[in-house]
Design an enzyme around this catalytic site. Structure first.
Site, short mmCIF file in Angstrom:
data_model
loop_
_atom_site.label_atom_id
_atom_site.label_comp_id
_atom_site.label_asym_id
_atom_site.label_seq_id
_atom_site.Cartn_x
_atom_site.Cartn_y
_atom_site.Cartn_z
NE ARG A 272 45.84 -28.68 16.96
CZ ARG A 272 46.68 -27.95 16.27
NH1 ARG A 272 46.51 -27.76 14.99
NH2 ARG A 272 47.69 -27.37 16.88
NE ARG B 3 44.22 -25.66 9.44
CZ ARG B 3 45.50 -25.37 9.55
NH1 ARG B 3 45.97 -24.31 8.92
NH2 ARG B 3 46.31 -26.11 10.26
NE ARG C 133 40.61 -20.01 11.26
CZ ARG C 133 41.20 -19.01 10.65
NH1 ARG C 133 40.49 -18.02 10.18
NH2 ARG C 133 42.51 -19.00 10.53
CG ASP D 14 45.79 -22.73 19.85
OD1 ASP D 14 45.71 -23.58 18.95
OD2 ASP D 14 46.87 -22.33 20.33
CE1 TYR E 51 53.85 -22.56 18.70
CE2 TYR E 51 53.61 -23.92 20.65
CZ TYR E 51 53.60 -23.79 19.28
OH TYR E 51 53.35 -24.87 18.48
O1 CP3 Z 1 41.83 -30.88 19.17
C1 CP3 Z 1 40.88 -30.13 18.88
O2 CP3 Z 1 40.11 -30.36 17.94
C2 CP3 Z 1 40.59 -28.93 19.76
C3 CP3 Z 1 41.21 -27.70 19.39
C4 CP3 Z 1 42.71 -27.49 19.43
C5 CP3 Z 1 43.36 -26.57 18.57
N1 CP3 Z 1 44.67 -26.46 18.95
C6 CP3 Z 1 42.70 -25.83 17.48
C7 CP3 Z 1 43.53 -25.20 16.43
C8 CP3 Z 1 43.67 -28.00 20.29
C9 CP3 Z 1 43.55 -29.06 21.38
C10 CP3 Z 1 44.90 -27.33 19.99
C11 CP3 Z 1 46.15 -27.56 20.72
C12 CP3 Z 1 47.40 -26.97 20.20
N2 CP3 Z 1 47.59 -25.75 19.62
C13 CP3 Z 1 48.66 -27.57 20.37
C14 CP3 Z 1 48.90 -28.88 21.09
C15 CP3 Z 1 48.64 -30.04 20.25
C16 CP3 Z 1 49.59 -30.22 19.12
O3 CP3 Z 1 49.11 -30.16 17.97
O4 CP3 Z 1 50.78 -30.42 19.36
C17 CP3 Z 1 49.61 -26.72 19.79
C18 CP3 Z 1 51.12 -26.96 19.71
C19 CP3 Z 1 48.93 -25.56 19.33
C20 CP3 Z 1 49.53 -24.35 18.71
C21 CP3 Z 1 49.00 -24.11 17.36
N3 CP3 Z 1 47.71 -23.68 17.09
C22 CP3 Z 1 49.67 -24.23 16.11
C23 CP3 Z 1 51.11 -24.70 15.96
C24 CP3 Z 1 48.77 -23.86 15.10
C25 CP3 Z 1 49.04 -23.71 13.63
C26 CP3 Z 1 49.32 -24.98 12.93
C27 CP3 Z 1 48.11 -25.86 12.79
O5 CP3 Z 1 48.20 -27.05 13.08
O6 CP3 Z 1 47.08 -25.37 12.31
C28 CP3 Z 1 47.52 -23.56 15.75
C29 CP3 Z 1 46.27 -23.15 15.10
C30 CP3 Z 1 45.08 -24.01 15.36
N4 CP3 Z 1 44.68 -24.48 16.57
C31 CP3 Z 1 44.14 -24.41 14.37
C32 CP3 Z 1 43.17 -25.16 15.04
C33 CP3 Z 1 41.94 -25.78 14.44
C34 CP3 Z 1 44.15 -24.04 12.89
C35 CP3 Z 1 43.69 -22.62 12.78
C36 CP3 Z 1 43.11 -22.29 11.43
O7 CP3 Z 1 43.89 -21.89 10.55
O8 CP3 Z 1 41.91 -22.40 11.28
#
Ligand code: CP3
Length: 346
Positions: A26, A30, A39, A75, A151
């Protein structure tokens, strides 16, 4: 540079490196000002589907942190939408507009052609390569079937994923059908990412650790295996991240041996010394600073980084990373201090 010779790819192949490579799960998100700015004008999924902006967000950590790899901005839920589910990202996290209930819904899901249905992800990979211009490898990724099923079945953000947990025992054959469809979708999706230029891939099973030990083997590990096997011979290293798997390391290690999986990413609950004993000669290891440690005073943080590097001194394939993703309020300068410490130490 040919990415085969990059620090990260050599470490993933357990070849000698001048220093430990570092990237963060990640890392595009943010806590970064550039990300917030882009964003603020765009819905999350729209950003994922805009290769120009998604590649800009992908490379921000390279510019701000000087990391040794970039992971494409996307994502894990993107392929679920392509299978026919309505995916939305609300303020509290991802939601499904029509969570799966019975076998009918599962039967209606398709196994999409990855280029036709998610070609924008492959475009992000190509656009990212154009931006990084050979400086660092570009990582692709996907979610593992159990985590995606959590999910797909739950619908709204959850800590327990009760719907999927219940299905393990109540209707396992329906769950297997869903898992098979997701596994085949994800395998084709990752192969398309490799075809588009991903230099390594990571499979995220973020919720694998919540299963009972038998269910873990049947629903988490077995489907990770199916995907990793499907990627065998694709030419790029495979990194497996199963969160909460500290008590399953032996089971993971036998799979790693059988399939020749290149790397395992450790969560912060796993003792690195213990992981080294089990995996030491088998594969590269990635991790595992707790993401919360990035809030420590910088001197303390730097010494934690050194302690972790010390554990892996004699292990040729260590990749520095966190045990899980960077938290949204993390101070950027602390993340930068971690990278500086690793670069200074080598
Ligand atoms: O790692 C990186 O920088 C690349 C991008 C990436 C995102 N999500 C961007 C994202 C990656 C590799 C993921 C994987 C992801 N997404 C996982 C597996 C890794 C982990 O954290 O366990 C999971 C479970 C998700 C599902 C997901 N997506 C959730 C639960 C959420 C909301 C909670 C959170 O942490 O923000 C997201 C949204 C998300 N995915 C954001 C980002 C940057 C935030 C979105 C925003 O509000 O801008």
């Amino acid at each position: 540079m040919n990415q085969q010779d990059s620090l990260l790819i050599r470490a993933l192949r357990r070849q000698p490196t001048e220093r430990t490579p570092v990237w963060f799960m990640r890392q595009a998100g943010r806590y970064l000002p550039g990300y917030q700015k882009i964003r603020s004008g765009l819905d999350f999924l729209e950003l994922c589907k805009n290769p120009e902006l998604a590649s800009e967000v992908t490379v921000e950590p390279l510019e701000v942190l000087d990391v040794d790899a970039v992971i494409i901005f996307s994502d894990i839920l993107v392929p679920l939408e392509a299978m026919g589910m309505g995916v939305e990202f609300g303020d509290r996290g991802p939601c499904m507009s029509d969570p799966l209930t019975g076998r009918d819904g599962i039967e209606r899901l398709c196994i999409p052609d990855p280029v036709e249905s998610t070609g924008f992800v492959m475009d992000v990979i190509r656009a990212t390569h154009a931006r990084v211009d050979g400086k660092v490898p570009v990582l692709g990724f996907a979610g593992a079937p159990w985590t995606l099923a959590c999910y797909a079945l739950e619908g709204s953000p959850s800590r327990t994923f009760a719907a999927a947990q219940r299905m393990v025992y109540e209707s396992p054959s329906d769950l297997h059908l869903l898992m098979e469809k997701i596994a085949d979708t994800v395998t084709a999706y990752l192969l398309a990412q490799v075809e588009a230029g991903a230099n390594a891939i990571q499979l995220f099973d973020s919720w694998g650790g919540m299963l009972g030990h038998q269910a873990f083997e049947e629903f988490s590990l077995a489907y990770c295996r199916r995907i990793l096997e499907g990627l065998d011979g694709c030419g790029v290293p495979r990194i497996l991240f199963i969160r909460g798997a500290a008590s399953h390391l032996h089971a993971i290690a036998s799979m790693v041996d059988e399939l020749g999986v290149e790397a395992v990413s450790l969560d912060e609950m796993t003792r690195p010394q213990h992981a080294l004993e089990i995996f030491g000669h088998r594969c590269a290891l990635q991790g595992n600073l707790p993401p919360q440690a990035l809030f420590a005073p910088v001197d303390d943080l730097r010494s934690r980084v050194c302690d972790l590097l010390d554990v892996f001194t004699d292990h040729p394939g260590h990749i520095f990373n966190l045990g899980h993703g960077i938290l949204p309020t993390t101070p950027v300068e602390n993340v930068r201090a971690v990278v500086d410490e690793i670069r200074a130490r080598s």
